[in-house]
Design an enzyme around this catalytic site. Sequence first.
Site, PDB file in Angstrom:
ATOM      1  N   GLU A  79      21.375 140.899  22.041  1.00  0.00           N
ATOM      2  CA  GLU A  79      21.827 139.653  21.416  1.00  0.00           C
ATOM      3  C   GLU A  79      21.847 138.509  22.422  1.00  0.00           C
ATOM      4  O   GLU A  79      21.345 137.414  22.169  1.00  0.00           O
ATOM      5  CB  GLU A  79      23.249 139.820  20.836  1.00  0.00           C
ATOM      6  CG  GLU A  79      23.351 140.761  19.657  1.00  0.00           C
ATOM      7  CD  GLU A  79      23.608 142.203  20.051  1.00  0.00           C
ATOM      8  OE1 GLU A  79      23.289 142.590  21.206  1.00  0.00           O
ATOM      9  OE2 GLU A  79      24.127 142.959  19.208  1.00  0.00           O
TER      10      GLU A  79
ATOM     11  N   GLY B 224      33.850 145.240  30.362  1.00  0.00           N
ATOM     12  CA  GLY B 224      33.599 144.020  29.587  1.00  0.00           C
ATOM     13  C   GLY B 224      34.856 143.470  28.930  1.00  0.00           C
ATOM     14  O   GLY B 224      35.168 142.284  29.039  1.00  0.00           O
ATOM     15  N   ARG B 225      35.605 144.343  28.269  1.00  0.00           N
ATOM     16  CA  ARG B 225      36.789 143.867  27.533  1.00  0.00           C
ATOM     17  C   ARG B 225      37.967 143.561  28.446  1.00  0.00           C
ATOM     18  O   ARG B 225      39.014 143.124  27.982  1.00  0.00           O
ATOM     19  CB  ARG B 225      37.174 144.896  26.464  1.00  0.00           C
ATOM     20  CG  ARG B 225      37.429 146.300  26.992  1.00  0.00           C
ATOM     21  CD  ARG B 225      37.463 147.296  25.853  1.00  0.00           C
ATOM     22  NE  ARG B 225      37.525 148.687  26.289  1.00  0.00           N
ATOM     23  CZ  ARG B 225      36.485 149.417  26.660  1.00  0.00           C
ATOM     24  NH1 ARG B 225      35.281 148.873  26.696  1.00  0.00           N
ATOM     25  NH2 ARG B 225      36.617 150.685  27.000  1.00  0.00           N
TER      26      ARG B 225
ATOM     27  N   GLU C  59      38.237 149.395  21.236  1.00  0.00           N
ATOM     28  CA  GLU C  59      37.132 149.903  22.052  1.00  0.00           C
ATOM     29  C   GLU C  59      37.713 150.822  23.143  1.00  0.00           C
ATOM     30  O   GLU C  59      37.066 151.777  23.556  1.00  0.00           O
ATOM     31  CB  GLU C  59      36.364 148.731  22.668  1.00  0.00           C
ATOM     32  CG  GLU C  59      34.964 149.115  23.110  1.00  0.00           C
ATOM     33  CD  GLU C  59      34.145 147.930  23.585  1.00  0.00           C
ATOM     34  OE1 GLU C  59      34.463 146.774  23.231  1.00  0.00           O
ATOM     35  OE2 GLU C  59      33.177 148.158  24.315  1.00  0.00           O
TER      36      GLU C  59
ATOM     37  N   HIS D 129      51.109 134.088   3.445  1.00  0.00           N
ATOM     38  CA  HIS D 129      50.652 133.709   2.103  1.00  0.00           C
ATOM     39  C   HIS D 129      49.498 134.577   1.636  1.00  0.00           C
ATOM     40  O   HIS D 129      48.813 134.233   0.681  1.00  0.00           O
ATOM     41  CB  HIS D 129      50.275 132.229   2.083  1.00  0.00           C
ATOM     42  CG  HIS D 129      51.457 131.359   2.376  1.00  0.00           C
ATOM     43  ND1 HIS D 129      52.223 130.791   1.384  1.00  0.00           N
ATOM     44  CD2 HIS D 129      52.043 131.041   3.561  1.00  0.00           C
ATOM     45  CE1 HIS D 129      53.217 130.116   1.950  1.00  0.00           C
ATOM     46  NE2 HIS D 129      53.131 130.253   3.265  1.00  0.00           N
TER      47      HIS D 129
ATOM     48  N   LYS E 291      27.285 141.166  31.645  1.00  0.00           N
ATOM     49  CA  LYS E 291      27.471 142.070  32.773  1.00  0.00           C
ATOM     50  C   LYS E 291      26.135 142.735  33.141  1.00  0.00           C
ATOM     51  O   LYS E 291      25.726 142.750  34.282  1.00  0.00           O
ATOM     52  CB  LYS E 291      28.528 143.115  32.409  1.00  0.00           C
ATOM     53  CG  LYS E 291      28.845 144.110  33.486  1.00  0.00           C
ATOM     54  CD  LYS E 291      30.030 144.985  33.073  1.00  0.00           C
ATOM     55  CE  LYS E 291      30.208 146.151  34.038  1.00  0.00           C
ATOM     56  NZ  LYS E 291      31.324 147.018  33.661  1.00  0.00           N
TER      57      LYS E 291
ATOM     58  N   LYS F 140      23.675 149.593  20.967  1.00  0.00           N
ATOM     59  CA  LYS F 140      22.729 148.788  21.726  1.00  0.00           C
ATOM     60  C   LYS F 140      21.294 149.336  21.631  1.00  0.00           C
ATOM     61  O   LYS F 140      20.350 148.608  21.848  1.00  0.00           O
ATOM     62  CB  LYS F 140      23.162 148.689  23.190  1.00  0.00           C
ATOM     63  CG  LYS F 140      24.420 147.836  23.389  1.00  0.00           C
ATOM     64  CD  LYS F 140      24.678 147.563  24.863  1.00  0.00           C
ATOM     65  CE  LYS F 140      25.962 146.749  25.023  1.00  0.00           C
ATOM     66  NZ  LYS F 140      26.187 146.275  26.389  1.00  0.00           N
TER      67      LYS F 140
HETATM   68  C1  G6Q Z   1      33.144 145.846  26.534  1.00  0.00           C
HETATM   69  C2  G6Q Z   1      31.906 146.389  26.002  1.00  0.00           C
HETATM   70  C3  G6Q Z   1      31.015 145.391  25.299  1.00  0.00           C
HETATM   71  C4  G6Q Z   1      30.249 144.477  26.230  1.00  0.00           C
HETATM   72  C5  G6Q Z   1      29.145 143.780  25.438  1.00  0.00           C
HETATM   73  C6  G6Q Z   1      28.348 142.821  26.286  1.00  0.00           C
HETATM   74  O1  G6Q Z   1      33.986 146.482  27.115  1.00  0.00           O
HETATM   75  O2  G6Q Z   1      31.234 147.104  26.964  1.00  0.00           O
HETATM   76  O3  G6Q Z   1      31.705 144.621  24.359  1.00  0.00           O
HETATM   77  O4  G6Q Z   1      31.104 143.554  26.823  1.00  0.00           O
HETATM   78  O5  G6Q Z   1      28.322 144.736  24.872  1.00  0.00           O
HETATM   79  O6  G6Q Z   1      27.759 143.464  27.372  1.00  0.00           O
HETATM   80  P1  G6Q Z   1      27.089 142.639  28.517  1.00  0.00           P
HETATM   81  O7  G6Q Z   1      28.143 141.811  29.175  1.00  0.00           O
HETATM   82  O8  G6Q Z   1      26.489 143.635  29.459  1.00  0.00           O
HETATM   83  O9  G6Q Z   1      26.056 141.746  27.888  1.00  0.00           O
END
Ligand code: G6Q
Length: 546
Positions: free
Chosen positions: A218, A274-275, A360, A391, A212, A511
């Site tokens: 990462e 994001g989620r 989250e 199990h 996003k 982050k």
């Molecule tokens: C989701 C969070 C988080 C995010 C990641 C990746 O709700 O904000 O999990 O999706 O940190 O972020 P970017 O898409 O900006 O790389």
Amino acid sequence: MQTATKLVPLTERAAWKALQTHFQQIHETHLRQLFDGDPGRGERYTAEAVGIFLDYSKNRINDETLKLLIALAEESGLREKIEAMFRGDKINITENRAVLHVALRAPKTESIVVDGEDVIPAVHEVLDKMSGFANRVRSGEWKGHTGKKIRNVVNIGIGGSDLGPVMAYEALKHYSQRDLVFRFVSNVDGSDFAEAVQDLKADETLFLVASKTFTTLETMTNAHSAREWSLAGLGGDEKAVAKHFVAISTNAKEVSKFGIDTENMFGFWDWVGGRYSMDSAIGLSTMLAIGPENFRAVLAGFHAMDVHFRTTPFEKNLPVLLGLLTVWYTDFFNAQTVAILPYEQYLKRFPAYLQQLTMESNGKHVTLDGTHVTAETGPIYWGEPGTNGQHSFYQLIHQGTRLIPCDFIGFYKTLNPLGRHHDMLMANVFAQAEALAFGKTAEQVKAEGTAEALVPHRVFEGNRPSNTILTEKLTPEVLGKLVALYEHNVFTQGAIWNIDSFDQWGVELGKVLATRILGELESSSDPDGSHDTSTNHLIKKYRQNK
Ligand code: G6Q
């Protein structure tokens, strides 16, 4: 910052107080008694909508509990909050953003206005662009730099830009184009990338960089390594990037800086968390795997559940019922977790996906008006597909000392009919839920001829609550419905707790935290030792041994 309408603190609401009194009356009542006293219970405490059936009869509730929980929802403004979300109000107040994942699956005929602009046409424009691209890649019309067809798709993303795509790919593998290989790279641990590409050829590999913000450490680190790997395998010609990299982002500027033509960028908007983004362009890997038509069926499933959530009275509203039951166990029974137990191998990543969605969203300690919450919030979600979990950890659910409400998810039909497998699988769903609820008394154990000394060990107290969710089979549409069911379940919980379910300051902290230490790990001179003594020592030890 937009401010929230002030609500009476949760624990001072009239329905809350009534629930406290009611809890004292009911909390020792056994599910055996509740069932014995109400022959119709197993059929009455159910609800069905959009093809999803919910049996919530094995919960420690009666009609009074339901009445009071629904009163609590009303007093907490759930109805207005739902409308505010669907209308596009900026309900994510700490980021001053609308929360409109529901717009991502709204039909073309709808209109949702944010900052004076109808967002629906843009949603469909991106969907059409994704469909065109997906068709070209799937048919082989889209060629790599050397003229070869794309055979491998690698999604690079993390958190919300990874968990949804991975879960959906696994869940819908049955519908996927089998001559395309899909890999997902998320961890900054180089092994993740190395293993994902070790058997792939660069001239047949397409990378989707899903971020996003397009600044996440990462993802950017993995994307740069992918760029190097790709160029190394393609003779170093920079022009190759255009054929082997596409971006999914809201940040066109950073995408261009990376070297990806914005023609090859699929956009989304700041009002998609994001989620909550697997049904936005972040779902491009899903669309590539299952095709545009199936992807639209996923969206139709989401939308059907959205309409149900928005329009159905609370007592028949599936996400509302699930959300209220979670509040009941979290805040009154002091349950700390919820187990998600899908009896469907394709849903093996569903619990992991839900961990982010739920924790989250509702892992918050202040209310929308900035005051400390007065009751516990977000429980810990966890789980594994059945029957594997039986199990291992089910032991603790059956005979441990903690109360763990469970959601069993089962299907009438399997995608892979194989002898008696499916009946056996489903027999386990019903048997587990039954055993958890009713247990086995000392008398029953003795009657089986068990030696006296073993009787206490073989007693099952029962009274362990669960929901059973049943639906036809795992289709793209059903997946959309299931995800939306939990999205709105989370929303319901957050509305009662009056928290911002849509920000994630804890994740933002992560982050930035590592950046300073990274410099110290890589520096040629000794760090200044300005951390606490433990961190200083750990950094020193690592530098000496790396
Ligand atoms: C989701 C969070 C988080 C995010 C990641 C990746 O709700 O904000 O999990 O999706 O940190 O972020 P970017 O898409 O900006 O790389």
